[in-house]
Scaffold this active site. Structure first.
Site, PDB file in Angstrom:
ATOM      1  N   GLY A   1     -28.383  10.129  -4.123  1.00  0.00           N
ATOM      2  CA  GLY A   1     -28.853   9.247  -3.062  1.00  0.00           C
ATOM      3  C   GLY A   1     -28.743   9.928  -1.706  1.00  0.00           C
ATOM      4  N   THR A   2     -27.664  10.676  -1.523  1.00  0.00           N
ATOM      5  CA  THR A   2     -27.459  11.374  -0.250  1.00  0.00           C
ATOM      6  C   THR A   2     -28.587  12.367   0.006  1.00  0.00           C
ATOM      7  OG1 THR A   2     -25.062  11.151  -0.473  1.00  0.00           O
ATOM      8  CG2 THR A   2     -25.859  12.876   1.011  1.00  0.00           C
TER       9      THR A   2
ATOM     10  N   ASN B   1     -23.001  -1.050   1.346  1.00  0.00           N
ATOM     11  CA  ASN B   1     -22.064  -0.652   0.298  1.00  0.00           C
ATOM     12  C   ASN B   1     -20.690  -1.286   0.455  1.00  0.00           C
ATOM     13  OD1 ASN B   1     -22.746   1.387   2.422  1.00  0.00           O
ATOM     14  ND2 ASN B   1     -20.737   2.165   1.863  1.00  0.00           N
TER      15      ASN B   1
ATOM     16  N   GLN C   1     -27.632   0.809  -3.048  1.00  0.00           N
ATOM     17  CA  GLN C   1     -26.801  -0.292  -3.571  1.00  0.00           C
ATOM     18  C   GLN C   1     -27.643  -1.472  -4.056  1.00  0.00           C
ATOM     19  OE1 GLN C   1     -23.638  -0.351  -4.246  1.00  0.00           O
ATOM     20  NE2 GLN C   1     -22.916   1.450  -3.150  1.00  0.00           N
TER      21      GLN C   1
ATOM     22  N   SER D   1     -30.084   6.045  -6.278  1.00  0.00           N
ATOM     23  CA  SER D   1     -29.056   6.898  -6.880  1.00  0.00           C
ATOM     24  C   SER D   1     -28.759   6.419  -8.292  1.00  0.00           C
ATOM     25  CB  SER D   1     -27.795   6.847  -6.022  1.00  0.00           C
ATOM     26  OG  SER D   1     -26.762   7.560  -6.663  1.00  0.00           O
TER      27      SER D   1
ATOM     28  N   HIS E   1     -26.127   6.962 -10.330  1.00  0.00           N
ATOM     29  CA  HIS E   1     -24.785   6.554 -10.776  1.00  0.00           C
ATOM     30  C   HIS E   1     -24.375   5.174 -10.284  1.00  0.00           C
ATOM     31  CE1 HIS E   1     -22.065   7.458  -7.226  1.00  0.00           C
ATOM     32  NE2 HIS E   1     -23.151   8.081  -6.829  1.00  0.00           N
TER      33      HIS E   1
ATOM     34  N   THR F   1     -35.753  23.769 -10.728  1.00  0.00           N
ATOM     35  CA  THR F   1     -36.004  23.245 -12.079  1.00  0.00           C
ATOM     36  C   THR F   1     -35.298  21.907 -12.229  1.00  0.00           C
ATOM     37  OG1 THR F   1     -36.231  25.475 -12.911  1.00  0.00           O
ATOM     38  CG2 THR F   1     -35.775  23.768 -14.543  1.00  0.00           C
TER      39      THR F   1
ATOM     40  N   CYS G   1     -16.326   7.270   0.017  1.00  0.00           N
ATOM     41  CA  CYS G   1     -16.276   8.447   0.880  1.00  0.00           C
ATOM     42  C   CYS G   1     -15.229   8.292   1.964  1.00  0.00           C
ATOM     43  CB  CYS G   1     -17.631   8.676   1.543  1.00  0.00           C
ATOM     44  SG  CYS G   1     -18.982   8.542   0.404  1.00  0.00           S
TER      45      CYS G   1
HETATM   46  C1  LIG Z   1     -25.722   2.740   0.566  1.00  0.00           C
HETATM   47  C2  LIG Z   1     -25.496   4.093  -0.026  1.00  0.00           C
HETATM   48  N1  LIG Z   1     -26.319   5.096   0.287  1.00  0.00           N
HETATM   49  C3  LIG Z   1     -26.179   6.326  -0.236  1.00  0.00           C
HETATM   50  C4  LIG Z   1     -25.152   6.616  -1.097  1.00  0.00           C
HETATM   51  C5  LIG Z   1     -25.024   8.004  -1.631  1.00  0.00           C
HETATM   52  O1  LIG Z   1     -25.424   8.120  -2.974  1.00  0.00           O
HETATM   53  P1  LIG Z   1     -24.923   9.367  -3.837  1.00  0.00           P
HETATM   54  O2  LIG Z   1     -23.509   9.094  -4.213  1.00  0.00           O
HETATM   55  O3  LIG Z   1     -25.844   9.406  -5.034  1.00  0.00           O
HETATM   56  O4  LIG Z   1     -25.065  10.573  -2.994  1.00  0.00           O
HETATM   57  C6  LIG Z   1     -24.244   5.604  -1.449  1.00  0.00           C
HETATM   58  C7  LIG Z   1     -23.093   5.894  -2.346  1.00  0.00           C
HETATM   59  O5  LIG Z   1     -22.007   5.384  -2.136  1.00  0.00           O
HETATM   60  C8  LIG Z   1     -24.432   4.308  -0.903  1.00  0.00           C
HETATM   61  O6  LIG Z   1     -23.603   3.307  -1.197  1.00  0.00           O
END
Ligand SMILES: Cc1ncc(COP(=O)(O)O)c(C=O)c1O
Length: 380
Positions: free
Chosen positions: A70-71, A150, A178, A198, A200, A236, A324
């Site tokens: 997601g990041t 989140n 989320q 994302s 996971h 890839t 985080c």
């Molecule tokens: C709102 C939000 N954006 C982005 C992310 C980042 O996703 P990833 O862990 O796949 O980098 C998170 C993960 O906690 C999130 O809650």
């Protein structure tokens, strides 16, 4: 009994998802860019996954770009638009409560000379749309706002933000990490230009994500390399991760309606149970406009970290905010933006529920939590 109430940090991989991905770690090893039999077998699976992701979020399969997280998807949208449109404008509108995946690329762009306006939220964590609209100037190239927070689960009015963006002709990046799989989202109907996802957070493994990029939208790649992902992201493909993510999206689409009602029932049972058993406890975030899975509660007179450690000793996993920021001493910027004092923010815990949780688990938490709080408050 081990009880996992931290699904906003990450989710366990669904057994059907594991089953779907395993062949791609074993026999099906081909490179999807290869034209021979080994490549073709894998290419088909990647394209099926693209369809499954697009079906969950209401876009075309060809608009889905797989990323590592997601990041990465957030970074690609924000820096990619800045690179593509920086000559036209240098202003970005975002909010005060974004995840670091959005907040930090914005800070980075500021260091390069971009201007960023961070729209405030109210005490319930809700966004003021008038302020958002008033922040747009003729130099604005992007609005970046999350669908669901989140830390608190609070929802932003994605469709209204999309309408404002479309009307003012600026791109709209929505961090849907989320929200996806928990509430309905439609890239098409909500006028979203970019949607970050994302794996996971929706029962697929870590290290796979996607950015939906609407057709015709201008955005430079973050990762230059081969012509994978229609030249939008070199490298890839993470085939097993992509297949898993696709399967997880298909499961989310099939089960979301029923599952979310059940999980909301458990969340409400937990929340009401804590509010009625722990004096002074109060919920952070709007009670209605919120993910059905999340509750963030301030418990005055305790330090969240001590509470979380005591819960952990009972086998209960919860969190004090985003994964985080926990482990660091920095107070949650989300709760600060909502006007909470440092004291209140320090005593805030997040419980985020998911597929595996049961009534018995919630009742176990309610049985042990009040005594832990009393002990930490020095009342027993
Ligand atoms: C709102 C939000 N954006 C982005 C992310 C980042 O996703 P990833 O862990 O796949 O980098 C998170 C993960 O906690 C999130 O809650």
């Amino acid at each position: 009994m081990m009880i996992y109430l931290d699904h906003n940090a990450t989710t366990p991989v669904h057994p059907d998802v594991v089953e779907a991905l395993l062949p791609f770690l074993q026999g099906k090893f081909g490179n999807p860019s290869s034209i021979h039999w080994a490549g073709r077998a894998v290419k088909g699976a990647v394209e099926e996954a693209r369809e499954q992701v697009s079906a969950l979020v209401g876009c075309e399969p060809g608009e889905v770009v797989f990323t590592s997280s997601g990041t990465e998807a957030d970074n690609m949208a924000i820096k990619g638009v800045a690179a593509a449109l920086g000559g036209r404008g240098n202003h970005i509108v975002t909010t005060q409560v974004e995840h670091p995946g959005v907040a930090n690329p914005c800070l980075y762009l500021e260091s390069l000379g971009f201007e960023v306006t961070r729209v405030t939220v109210d005490r319930d964590g809700l966004l003021d749309l008038e302020r958002l609209e008033a922040a747009i100037t003729d130099r604005t190239i992007l609005i970046s706002a999350m669908a669901a927070n989140n830390e608190t689960g609070v929802l932003f009015p994605v469709r209204e933000i999309g309408e404002i963006a479309a009307c003012r002709r600026v791109y709209f990046h929505c961090d849907g990490v989320q929200a996806a799989g928990r509430i309905p989202l439609s890239v098409r109907d909500d006028s979203i230009s970019f949607l970050a996802l994302s794996g996971h957070k929706l029962y697929a493994p870590k290290g796979i994500g996607a950015l939906v990029v609407r057709r015709g939208v201008k955005c430079h790649p973050l990762i230059h390399g081969g012509s994978q992902e229609r030249n939008r992201r070199g490298g890839t493909e993470n085939v097993a991760g992509i297949v898993a993510f696709g399967r997880a999206c298909a499961i989310a689409r099939e089960t979301m309606n029923g599952e979310m009602g059940r999980i909301k029932g458990l969340r409400d049972r937990l929340e009401e149970g804590i509010l009625s058993r722990v004096s002074g406890a109060c919920v952070n975030g709007h009670r209605e406009q919120r993910l059905p899975t999340t509750t963030n509660i301030t418990i005055p007179g305790v330090e969240a970290d001590s509470l979380l450690m005591a819960l952990d000793l009972e086998g209960i996993a919860a969190s004090s905010g985003s994964a985080c920021s926990s482990g660091t001493l920095k107070l949650s910027p989300v709760l600060a933006a909502m006007g909470r004092t440092p004291e209140e923010a320090k005593g805030s815990v997040r419980f985020s529920l998911g597929k595996g949780n049961t009534v018995e688990e919630i009742d176990r938490v309610l049985a042990v939590l009040p005594a832990i709080v009393a002990r930490l408050r020095g009342e027993s």
